[in-house]
Design a protein around this motif. Structure first.
Motif, PDB file in Angstrom:
ATOM      1  N   CYS A   1       0.812  -1.225   0.000  1.00  0.00           N
ATOM      2  CA  CYS A   1       0.000   0.000   0.000  1.00  0.00           C
ATOM      3  C   CYS A   1       0.842   1.272   0.000  1.00  0.00           C
ATOM      4  O   CYS A   1       0.345   2.349  -0.357  1.00  0.00           O
ATOM      5  N   LYS A   2       2.100   1.175   0.381  1.00  0.00           N
ATOM      6  CA  LYS A   2       2.980   2.340   0.342  1.00  0.00           C
ATOM      7  C   LYS A   2       3.174   2.855  -1.088  1.00  0.00           C
ATOM      8  O   LYS A   2       3.549   4.008  -1.292  1.00  0.00           O
ATOM      9  N   ASP A   3       2.906   1.980  -2.075  1.00  0.00           N
ATOM     10  CA  ASP A   3       3.157   2.332  -3.473  1.00  0.00           C
ATOM     11  C   ASP A   3       1.884   2.662  -4.244  1.00  0.00           C
ATOM     12  O   ASP A   3       1.903   2.734  -5.479  1.00  0.00           O
ATOM     13  N   GLU A   4       0.786   2.866  -3.540  1.00  0.00           N
ATOM     14  CA  GLU A   4      -0.497   3.097  -4.218  1.00  0.00           C
ATOM     15  C   GLU A   4      -0.456   4.278  -5.174  1.00  0.00           C
ATOM     16  O   GLU A   4      -1.079   4.241  -6.242  1.00  0.00           O
ATOM     17  N   VAL A   5       0.261   5.336  -4.815  1.00  0.00           N
ATOM     18  CA  VAL A   5       0.311   6.514  -5.686  1.00  0.00           C
ATOM     19  C   VAL A   5       0.971   6.186  -7.019  1.00  0.00           C
ATOM     20  O   VAL A   5       0.565   6.688  -8.081  1.00  0.00           O
ATOM     21  N   PHE A   6       1.971   5.307  -6.995  1.00  0.00           N
ATOM     22  CA  PHE A   6       2.651   4.902  -8.236  1.00  0.00           C
ATOM     23  C   PHE A   6       1.737   4.018  -9.084  1.00  0.00           C
ATOM     24  O   PHE A   6       1.756   4.091 -10.316  1.00  0.00           O
ATOM     25  N   PHE A   7       0.932   3.183  -8.437  1.00  0.00           N
ATOM     26  CA  PHE A   7      -0.019   2.359  -9.173  1.00  0.00           C
ATOM     27  C   PHE A   7      -1.039   3.241  -9.887  1.00  0.00           C
ATOM     28  O   PHE A   7      -1.394   3.012 -11.043  1.00  0.00           O
ATOM     29  N   PHE A   8      -1.498   4.265  -9.178  1.00  0.00           N
ATOM     30  CA  PHE A   8      -2.531   5.154  -9.726  1.00  0.00           C
ATOM     31  C   PHE A   8      -2.038   5.867 -10.980  1.00  0.00           C
ATOM     32  O   PHE A   8      -2.749   5.951 -11.989  1.00  0.00           O
ATOM     33  N   HIS A   9      -0.818   6.363 -10.947  1.00  0.00           N
ATOM     34  CA  HIS A   9      -0.296   7.154 -12.065  1.00  0.00           C
ATOM     35  C   HIS A   9       0.215   6.305 -13.222  1.00  0.00           C
ATOM     36  O   HIS A   9       0.290   6.792 -14.359  1.00  0.00           O
ATOM     37  N   SER A  10       0.586   5.043 -12.962  1.00  0.00           N
ATOM     38  CA  SER A  10       1.184   4.211 -14.013  1.00  0.00           C
ATOM     39  C   SER A  10       0.269   3.104 -14.509  1.00  0.00           C
ATOM     40  O   SER A  10       0.573   2.438 -15.496  1.00  0.00           O
ATOM     41  N   GLY A  11      -0.852   2.895 -13.815  1.00  0.00           N
ATOM     42  CA  GLY A  11      -1.710   1.769 -14.176  1.00  0.00           C
ATOM     43  C   GLY A  11      -1.145   0.448 -13.692  1.00  0.00           C
ATOM     44  O   GLY A  11      -1.476  -0.610 -14.239  1.00  0.00           O
ATOM     45  N   GLY A  12      -0.299   0.505 -12.682  1.00  0.00           N
ATOM     46  CA  GLY A  12       0.356  -0.700 -12.161  1.00  0.00           C
ATOM     47  C   GLY A  12      -0.401  -1.332 -11.011  1.00  0.00           C
ATOM     48  O   GLY A  12      -1.602  -1.142 -10.838  1.00  0.00           O
ATOM     49  N   GLY A  13       0.340  -2.095 -10.196  1.00  0.00           N
ATOM     50  CA  GLY A  13      -0.294  -2.774  -9.078  1.00  0.00           C
ATOM     51  C   GLY A  13       0.621  -3.802  -8.453  1.00  0.00           C
ATOM     52  O   GLY A  13       1.845  -3.719  -8.546  1.00  0.00           O
ATOM     53  N   LEU A  14       0.008  -4.789  -7.839  1.00  0.00           N
ATOM     54  CA  LEU A  14       0.728  -5.865  -7.148  1.00  0.00           C
ATOM     55  C   LEU A  14       0.885  -7.077  -8.047  1.00  0.00           C
ATOM     56  O   LEU A  14      -0.062  -7.490  -8.725  1.00  0.00           O
ATOM     57  N   THR A  15       2.074  -7.665  -8.047  1.00  0.00           N
ATOM     58  CA  THR A  15       2.299  -8.974  -8.666  1.00  0.00           C
ATOM     59  C   THR A  15       2.928  -9.883  -7.618  1.00  0.00           C
ATOM     60  O   THR A  15       3.911  -9.508  -6.975  1.00  0.00           O
ATOM     61  N   ILE A  16       2.355 -11.063  -7.431  1.00  0.00           N
ATOM     62  CA  ILE A  16       2.956 -12.056  -6.545  1.00  0.00           C
ATOM     63  C   ILE A  16       3.670 -13.068  -7.416  1.00  0.00           C
ATOM     64  O   ILE A  16       3.088 -13.642  -8.340  1.00  0.00           O
ATOM     65  N   SER A  17       4.934 -13.285  -7.126  1.00  0.00           N
ATOM     66  CA  SER A  17       5.765 -14.180  -7.921  1.00  0.00           C
ATOM     67  C   SER A  17       6.449 -15.185  -7.004  1.00  0.00           C
ATOM     68  O   SER A  17       6.070 -15.338  -5.841  1.00  0.00           O
ATOM     69  N   GLY A  18       7.457 -15.869  -7.528  1.00  0.00           N
ATOM     70  CA  GLY A  18       8.106 -16.879  -6.703  1.00  0.00           C
ATOM     71  C   GLY A  18       9.558 -17.058  -7.049  1.00  0.00           C
ATOM     72  O   GLY A  18      10.163 -16.160  -7.656  1.00  0.00           O
ATOM     73  N   GLY A  19      10.043 -18.242  -6.749  1.00  0.00           N
ATOM     74  CA  GLY A  19       9.355 -19.444  -6.321  1.00  0.00           C
ATOM     75  C   GLY A  19       8.074 -19.712  -7.107  1.00  0.00           C
ATOM     76  O   GLY A  19       7.896 -19.310  -8.236  1.00  0.00           O
ATOM     77  N   GLU A  20       7.170 -20.439  -6.420  1.00  0.00           N
ATOM     78  CA  GLU A  20       5.876 -20.760  -7.001  1.00  0.00           C
ATOM     79  C   GLU A  20       4.772 -20.292  -6.059  1.00  0.00           C
ATOM     80  O   GLU A  20       4.631 -20.801  -4.940  1.00  0.00           O
ATOM     81  N   VAL A  21       3.991 -19.324  -6.526  1.00  0.00           N
ATOM     82  CA  VAL A  21       2.903 -18.739  -5.745  1.00  0.00           C
ATOM     83  C   VAL A  21       1.963 -19.805  -5.206  1.00  0.00           C
ATOM     84  O   VAL A  21       1.491 -19.735  -4.061  1.00  0.00           O
ATOM     85  N   LEU A  22       1.675 -20.802  -6.028  1.00  0.00           N
ATOM     86  CA  LEU A  22       0.642 -21.778  -5.683  1.00  0.00           C
ATOM     87  C   LEU A  22       1.043 -22.712  -4.560  1.00  0.00           C
ATOM     88  O   LEU A  22       0.192 -23.408  -4.001  1.00  0.00           O
TER      89      LEU A  22
END
Length: 275
Positions: free
Chosen positions: A81-102
């Motif tokens: 959530c600290k990066d919400e302003v960057f998501f808003f301006h760039s159309g970005g967001g959260l990505t969960i990666s790995g390893g293997e997420v599942l």
């Protein structure tokens, strides 16, 4: 941030205490893990042992050699959530990666769910080697799924990754019918492994069955991560293979343009005419 804290209190801090996982690291402002600027949460643990893996420190589902950290869902979401302003301006967001997420599906589900409550775009990067029931847990909270598809031939897949690809294929076919978000296929292109016409055509034929693919992206082999093998005391089996230039993948990309429904084929995030 106060809103997140208030939500946690209203649910008796269930977000903080019920789900806990092992996070390898959190990286900010990534431009290669989805649309816009992404905050990427890398989880520990992977059932595959790809011979070209560039993050061997992510393979074991435990803290080792200083790699990894126990975190609660609340702690992870607070960081995102600290990066919400960057998501808003760039159309970005959260990505969960790995390893293997599942391998940590319940933990990932809670993170995705909380982030969507904040209006944050969500995605995962996955090998898709899992029971489909684990995948289904995440689908309601995902905007996009990025699946690494390495080889179509099962024997080759077992030799180079340590696991069969039959479950991966089954999962992709089911996802194609049951997911309303974006399905992105990424193909790591590895010299001596799959960088040849036969293997690429076999992959293209299978992917041609998936009419709901948003795009296919070719990822040229690189040598990042070799030093980490040394730190872990592991041998890197493909050490004699050189990094692959993006420009060498244009003819390979043409193979996929013939089979992918919308002809959306990229090479490391770039359209072919940009290379």
């Amino acid at each position: 941030m106060k809103l997140l804290e208030e939500q946690s209190k209203k649910t008796s801090m269930s977000v903080a205490v019920v789900k806990k996982g092992i996070v390898l690291r959190i990286e900010r402002a990534s431009i290669h893990d989805g649309e816009g600027l992404r905050t990427v949460v890398f989880l520990k643990g992977c059932p595959l042992r790809c011979k070209w893996c560039s993050t061997p420190e992510s393979q074991e589902k435990k803290i080792e050699y200083g790699y990894g950290k126990d975190m609660t869902v609340y702690e992870v979401v607070s960081e995102v959530c600290k990066d919400e302003v960057f998501f808003f301006h760039s159309g970005g967001g959260l990505t969960i990666s790995g390893g293997e997420v599942l391998l940590q599906a319940d933990f990932a589900k809670e993170i995705l769910m909380e982030c969507q409550k904040h209006g944050i775009n969500t995605a995962i990067e996955t090998s898709f080697f899992s029971q489909y029931s684990e995948i289904e847990k995440l689908l309601p909270y995902l905007n996009d799924i990025y699946v690494d598809f390495k080889l179509a031939d099962e024997k080759s897949h077992i030799f180079y990754t340590g696991v069969s690809n039959s479950k991966i294929k089954e999962n992709l076919l089911r996802l194609n019918k049951n997911f309303n978000g974006g399905i992105h296929i990424r193909i790591p292109v590895i010299p001596t492994v799959n960088f040849n016409k036969k293997d690429m055509e076999e992959i293209a034929i299978f992917l041609g069955k998936l009419e709901n693919i948003v795009e296919v992206e070719l990822l040229p082999y690189h040598t990042l991560g070799i030093d980490t093998y040394k730190k872990l005391g592991k041998e890197y089996e493909l050490k004699n293979i050189k990094a692959l230039e993006e420009s060498k993948l244009k003819s390979t990309a043409e193979i996929f343009k013939k089979t992918i429904v919308n002809n959306a084929v990229k090479i490391k995030g770039k359209h072919m005419d940009e290379i």
